[in-house]
Design a protein around this motif. Structure first.
Motif, PDB file in Angstrom:
ATOM      1  N   GLN A   6      -1.019  24.377   0.095  1.00  0.00           N
ATOM      2  CA  GLN A   6      -1.027  25.590  -0.977  1.00  0.00           C
ATOM      3  C   GLN A   6      -0.147  26.638  -0.642  1.00  0.00           C
ATOM      4  OE1 GLN A   6      -4.808  27.088  -1.573  1.00  0.00           O
ATOM      5  NE2 GLN A   6      -4.178  28.809  -3.132  1.00  0.00           N
ATOM      6  N   PHE A   7      -0.024  26.984   0.684  1.00  0.00           N
ATOM      7  CA  PHE A   7       0.935  28.087   1.117  1.00  0.00           C
ATOM      8  C   PHE A   7       2.338  27.615   0.718  1.00  0.00           C
ATOM      9  CE2 PHE A   7       3.871  29.775   4.192  1.00  0.00           C
ATOM     10  CZ  PHE A   7       3.685  31.067   4.174  1.00  0.00           C
ATOM     11  N   ILE A   8       2.824  26.427   0.898  1.00  0.00           N
ATOM     12  CA  ILE A   8       4.061  25.800   0.805  1.00  0.00           C
ATOM     13  C   ILE A   8       4.494  25.968  -0.448  1.00  0.00           C
ATOM     14  CG2 ILE A   8       5.710  24.031   1.399  1.00  0.00           C
ATOM     15  CD1 ILE A   8       4.289  23.401   3.776  1.00  0.00           C
ATOM     16  N   GLN A   9       3.428  25.142  -1.387  1.00  0.00           N
ATOM     17  CA  GLN A   9       3.679  25.210  -2.736  1.00  0.00           C
ATOM     18  C   GLN A   9       3.835  26.513  -3.373  1.00  0.00           C
ATOM     19  OE1 GLN A   9       3.889  22.078  -4.349  1.00  0.00           O
ATOM     20  NE2 GLN A   9       4.716  23.377  -5.967  1.00  0.00           N
ATOM     21  N   GLU A  10       3.198  27.483  -2.862  1.00  0.00           N
ATOM     22  CA  GLU A  10       3.328  29.012  -3.665  1.00  0.00           C
ATOM     23  C   GLU A  10       4.698  29.529  -3.198  1.00  0.00           C
ATOM     24  OE1 GLU A  10       0.011  31.292  -2.116  1.00  0.00           O
ATOM     25  OE2 GLU A  10      -1.303  30.392  -3.366  1.00  0.00           O
ATOM     26  N   LYS A  11       5.314  29.374  -1.856  1.00  0.00           N
ATOM     27  CA  LYS A  11       6.270  29.722  -1.617  1.00  0.00           C
ATOM     28  C   LYS A  11       7.812  29.014  -2.285  1.00  0.00           C
ATOM     29  CE  LYS A  11       5.034  32.909   1.222  1.00  0.00           C
ATOM     30  NZ  LYS A  11       5.201  34.235   0.849  1.00  0.00           N
ATOM     31  N   LEU A  12       7.436  27.695  -2.640  1.00  0.00           N
ATOM     32  CA  LEU A  12       8.471  26.765  -3.332  1.00  0.00           C
ATOM     33  C   LEU A  12       8.451  27.277  -4.756  1.00  0.00           C
ATOM     34  CD1 LEU A  12      10.422  24.627  -3.413  1.00  0.00           C
ATOM     35  CD2 LEU A  12       8.078  23.017  -3.739  1.00  0.00           C
ATOM     36  N   ASN A  13       7.160  27.705  -5.420  1.00  0.00           N
ATOM     37  CA  ASN A  13       7.363  28.289  -6.804  1.00  0.00           C
ATOM     38  C   ASN A  13       8.123  29.447  -6.857  1.00  0.00           C
ATOM     39  OD1 ASN A  13       6.059  26.005  -7.635  1.00  0.00           O
ATOM     40  ND2 ASN A  13       4.029  26.969  -7.577  1.00  0.00           N
ATOM     41  N   ALA A  14       7.804  30.441  -5.850  1.00  0.00           N
ATOM     42  CA  ALA A  14       8.584  31.557  -5.857  1.00  0.00           C
ATOM     43  C   ALA A  14      10.185  31.383  -5.578  1.00  0.00           C
ATOM     44  CB  ALA A  14       8.016  32.387  -4.750  1.00  0.00           C
ATOM     45  N   ALA A  15      10.438  30.347  -4.891  1.00  0.00           N
ATOM     46  CA  ALA A  15      11.986  30.210  -4.521  1.00  0.00           C
ATOM     47  C   ALA A  15      12.559  29.457  -5.847  1.00  0.00           C
ATOM     48  CB  ALA A  15      12.130  28.996  -3.455  1.00  0.00           C
ATOM     49  N   LEU A  16      11.916  28.499  -6.368  1.00  0.00           N
ATOM     50  CA  LEU A  16      12.377  28.033  -7.797  1.00  0.00           C
ATOM     51  C   LEU A  16      12.330  29.169  -8.604  1.00  0.00           C
ATOM     52  CD1 LEU A  16      10.504  24.831  -7.999  1.00  0.00           C
ATOM     53  CD2 LEU A  16      12.837  25.142  -7.130  1.00  0.00           C
ATOM     54  N   TRP A  17      11.554  30.023  -8.866  1.00  0.00           N
ATOM     55  CA  TRP A  17      11.573  31.145  -9.852  1.00  0.00           C
ATOM     56  C   TRP A  17      12.857  32.112  -9.696  1.00  0.00           C
ATOM     57  CZ3 TRP A  17       9.439  31.805 -14.586  1.00  0.00           C
ATOM     58  CH2 TRP A  17       9.656  33.001 -15.305  1.00  0.00           C
ATOM     59  N   ASN A  66       9.670  18.387   3.619  1.00  0.00           N
ATOM     60  CA  ASN A  66       9.042  17.195   4.254  1.00  0.00           C
ATOM     61  C   ASN A  66       7.457  17.122   4.584  1.00  0.00           C
ATOM     62  OD1 ASN A  66      11.639  15.701   4.085  1.00  0.00           O
ATOM     63  ND2 ASN A  66      12.042  16.483   6.168  1.00  0.00           N
ATOM     64  N   LEU A  67       7.181  18.643   5.043  1.00  0.00           N
ATOM     65  CA  LEU A  67       5.769  19.097   5.163  1.00  0.00           C
ATOM     66  C   LEU A  67       4.981  19.035   3.759  1.00  0.00           C
ATOM     67  CD1 LEU A  67       3.886  19.808   7.479  1.00  0.00           C
ATOM     68  CD2 LEU A  67       4.586  22.026   6.981  1.00  0.00           C
ATOM     69  N   LEU A  68       5.571  19.280   2.881  1.00  0.00           N
ATOM     70  CA  LEU A  68       4.904  19.194   1.555  1.00  0.00           C
ATOM     71  C   LEU A  68       4.435  17.769   1.294  1.00  0.00           C
ATOM     72  CD1 LEU A  68       3.758  21.153  -0.849  1.00  0.00           C
ATOM     73  CD2 LEU A  68       5.994  20.635  -1.692  1.00  0.00           C
ATOM     74  N   LYS A  69       5.486  16.989   1.567  1.00  0.00           N
ATOM     75  CA  LYS A  69       5.579  15.409   1.193  1.00  0.00           C
ATOM     76  C   LYS A  69       4.547  14.620   1.783  1.00  0.00           C
ATOM     77  CE  LYS A  69      10.025  15.203  -0.838  1.00  0.00           C
ATOM     78  NZ  LYS A  69      11.375  14.595  -0.725  1.00  0.00           N
ATOM     79  N   ARG A  70       4.121  15.163   2.996  1.00  0.00           N
ATOM     80  CA  ARG A  70       3.120  14.514   4.149  1.00  0.00           C
ATOM     81  C   ARG A  70       1.850  14.458   3.491  1.00  0.00           C
ATOM     82  NH1 ARG A  70       4.210  16.886  10.118  1.00  0.00           N
ATOM     83  NH2 ARG A  70       2.022  15.762  10.155  1.00  0.00           N
ATOM     84  N   SER A  71       1.015  13.439   3.567  1.00  0.00           N
ATOM     85  CA  SER A  71      -0.184  13.009   2.961  1.00  0.00           C
ATOM     86  C   SER A  71      -1.231  13.741   4.144  1.00  0.00           C
ATOM     87  CB  SER A  71      -0.488  11.779   2.884  1.00  0.00           C
ATOM     88  OG  SER A  71      -0.529  11.025   3.965  1.00  0.00           O
ATOM     89  N   ASP A  72      -0.778  13.957   5.206  1.00  0.00           N
ATOM     90  CA  ASP A  72      -1.914  14.395   6.131  1.00  0.00           C
ATOM     91  C   ASP A  72      -1.900  15.881   6.593  1.00  0.00           C
ATOM     92  OD1 ASP A  72       0.595  14.457   7.474  1.00  0.00           O
ATOM     93  OD2 ASP A  72      -0.094  13.677   9.266  1.00  0.00           O
ATOM     94  N   SER A  73      -1.047  16.707   5.777  1.00  0.00           N
ATOM     95  CA  SER A  73      -1.081  18.047   5.636  1.00  0.00           C
ATOM     96  C   SER A  73      -2.110  18.766   5.124  1.00  0.00           C
ATOM     97  CB  SER A  73       0.181  18.626   4.983  1.00  0.00           C
ATOM     98  OG  SER A  73       1.516  18.055   5.333  1.00  0.00           O
ATOM     99  N   GLU A  74      -2.622  19.713   5.759  1.00  0.00           N
ATOM    100  CA  GLU A  74      -3.977  20.428   5.485  1.00  0.00           C
ATOM    101  C   GLU A  74      -3.827  20.982   3.967  1.00  0.00           C
ATOM    102  OE1 GLU A  74      -5.122  23.383   8.328  1.00  0.00           O
ATOM    103  OE2 GLU A  74      -5.326  21.689   9.848  1.00  0.00           O
ATOM    104  N   SER A  75      -4.889  21.189   3.113  1.00  0.00           N
ATOM    105  CA  SER A  75      -4.823  21.723   1.916  1.00  0.00           C
ATOM    106  C   SER A  75      -4.287  23.239   1.800  1.00  0.00           C
ATOM    107  CB  SER A  75      -6.109  21.532   1.281  1.00  0.00           C
ATOM    108  OG  SER A  75      -7.140  22.257   2.009  1.00  0.00           O
TER     109      SER A  75
END
Length: 459
Positions: free
Chosen positions: A299-310, A286-295
């Motif tokens: 970026q941190f959540i996206q990196e961790k998400l990519n690691a989890a998917l891999w 949900n934090l990743l989908k929020r538009s008001d989240s800091e860049s």
């Protein structure tokens, strides 16, 4: 020869060992329990990952369905459904929940017996507890009585008295200072410590271990049959009386793959019940989908998400590789599954790699430290890869089949005239199996079968 310097452009293809590729290779060679521990480590490092335990599969599937394609983006949105898991017919039964653990240690067992002894002074109890605390895992005293008396500030005679008391405790033979004393304590407790048996243990224990019965017979002037009877008696004793109270963590073999016969065909199933299912944290999603989240946060959540998917993709790739390799092994070794280990065929990892379209090193990683549960028992995957030995009719037989034949010949031999390695080689040659004496000796030692001299009996 002209050598000129210059700048040139050229295109080359090469494999770069990225962290993701290294992770996939490591996951492939993990056993079921190692994979579970690895996932727990990754979940501790990656806040996006949540682990959900999967119950052990108990029911037998009716048919094997083709593997569906996995949409890794859909995996994130459907985190609660677990659609990427292929473990069906789940139950809550776990066989490891019913394994008995030792309830008491050797120290506690002996201390309890000491508490029943009346008339001891506080000093004597202190000495006895000190000696009990200095027993090793096999039940032997791990400190000299002189050193114990020095550390306790008492006389050696007092230490010897308490040691003699402890040596009457259960298990019989405990608190011995060496193997000879341990065996003699057990003989004395059973009333079998006659003079000749005591002399054999005190003076000829090594000769007894190596079956040098003729030497013992000559030295003690007794018959070979009596030496044989003494040897049988000594070998019935327990050289490690404290081992039964060992609290060492037992290691269990958890099959990574299961092969079952369903409707006349063999079905291969990869065990997914030991490793928890990977899901994505709803909070970070949900934090990743929020538009008001800091860049920086995104970026941190996206990196961790990519690691989890891999990580999830690597686990699925491991499952598919194990499935393909085991299916190829079953197809190649169908006679083994139908008729038993005697029909095991020679097979190499290169043959399986060519059959499934993988590199030989990938097959080696996929079968390393992994076990398969079959209708004929649990086997290490490496068990199915055996070298070929020539037969008289030009065919080939596996080294494992030859080992089983050697074991059968040894079990059926006349122990008064055991078969030598040369004789075993000749008997196998008569059956059409061409094998040298040195190879027979090698296989015999691998099966921990003693030499003919050590197998010989005189009664």
């Amino acid at each position: 020869m002209n050598m000129n310097f210059g700048l040139f452009q050229e295109q080359t293809l090469k494999l770069v060992m990225t962290p993701e590729l290294r992770q996939a290779i490591s996951i492939l060679q993990y056993s079921a329990l190692d994979l579970k521990n690895y996932l727990l480590e990754q979940a501790a490092e990656n806040p996006v990952i949540e682990l959900q335990e999967i119950s052990a599969a108990a029911e037998t599937p009716v048919e094997q369905k083709p593997t569906p394609e996995i949409d890794w983006k859909e995996l994130v949105s459907n985190r609660a459904t677990g659609d990427y898991s292929f473990a069906n017919h789940e139950s809550t039964y776990n066989p490891l929940d019913h394994v008995h653990a030792p309830s008491t240690s050797l120290y506690e067992h002996l201390r309890e017996q000491l508490s029943y002894v009346k008339g001891l002074s506080g000093k004597q109890r202190r000495i006895a507890l000190f000696l009990i605390g200095n027993l090793d895992e096999n039940g032997y005293l791990d400190i000299a009585t002189e050193e114990a008396s020095r550390q306790l500030g008492v006389e050696v005679r007092e230490v010897e008295e308490m040691l003699s008391l402890i040596q009457y405790f259960d298990p019989v033979g405990v608190a011995a200072r060496n193997l000879q004393e341990c065996l003699l304590l057990q003989l004395r407790h059973a009333g079998l410590d006659d003079e000749r048996t005591v002399r054999v243990i005190e003076e000829h224990l090594d000769d007894l271990a190596y079956n040098r019965f003729s030497k013992i017979s000559d030295k003690l002037r007794i018959g070979l049959q009596e030496v044989q009877a003494i040897a049988d008696l000594v070998r019935s004793l327990n050289p490690r009386p404290g081992a039964a109270f060992s609290l060492a963590q037992p290691r269990f073999v958890v099959p990574d793959v299961t092969v079952e016969k369903v409707a006349g065909e063999y079905v291969v199933l990869v065990n997914e019940s030991t490793a928890p299912r990977i899901t994505i944290s709803k909070f970070y999603e949900n934090l990743l989908k929020r538009s008001d989240s800091e860049s920086a946060t995104r970026q941190f959540i996206q990196e961790k998400l990519n690691a989890a998917l891999w990580l999830a993709k690597s686990i699925e790739q491991r499952r598919l590789t194990l499935l393909r390799v085991m299916q190829a092994i079953v197809e190649k070794q169908i006679d083994f599954f139908e008729h038993g280990p005697d029909r095991l065929k020679p097979m190499t990892q290169k043959e399986i790699a060519e059959q499934v379209g993988l590199h030989e090193s990938t097959v080696s990683r996929a079968t390393s430290n992994k076990y398969v549960q079959t209708p004929r028992g649990v086997f290490e995957l490496k068990y199915f890869f055996t070298s070929a030995l020539a037969t008289a009719n030009g065919d080939a037989t596996s080294s494992e089949s030859v080992k089983r034949r050697i074991k059968a010949l040894v079990e059926a031999e006349d122990r008064s005239q055991p078969l030598s390695d040369q004789k075993l080689s000749e008997l196998l040659a008569a059956e059409g199996i061409e094998i040298s004496r040195r190879t027979v000796a090698k296989y015999r030692e691998e099966m921990m079968i003693p030499s003919s001299a050590k197998r010989k009996r005189y009664a």
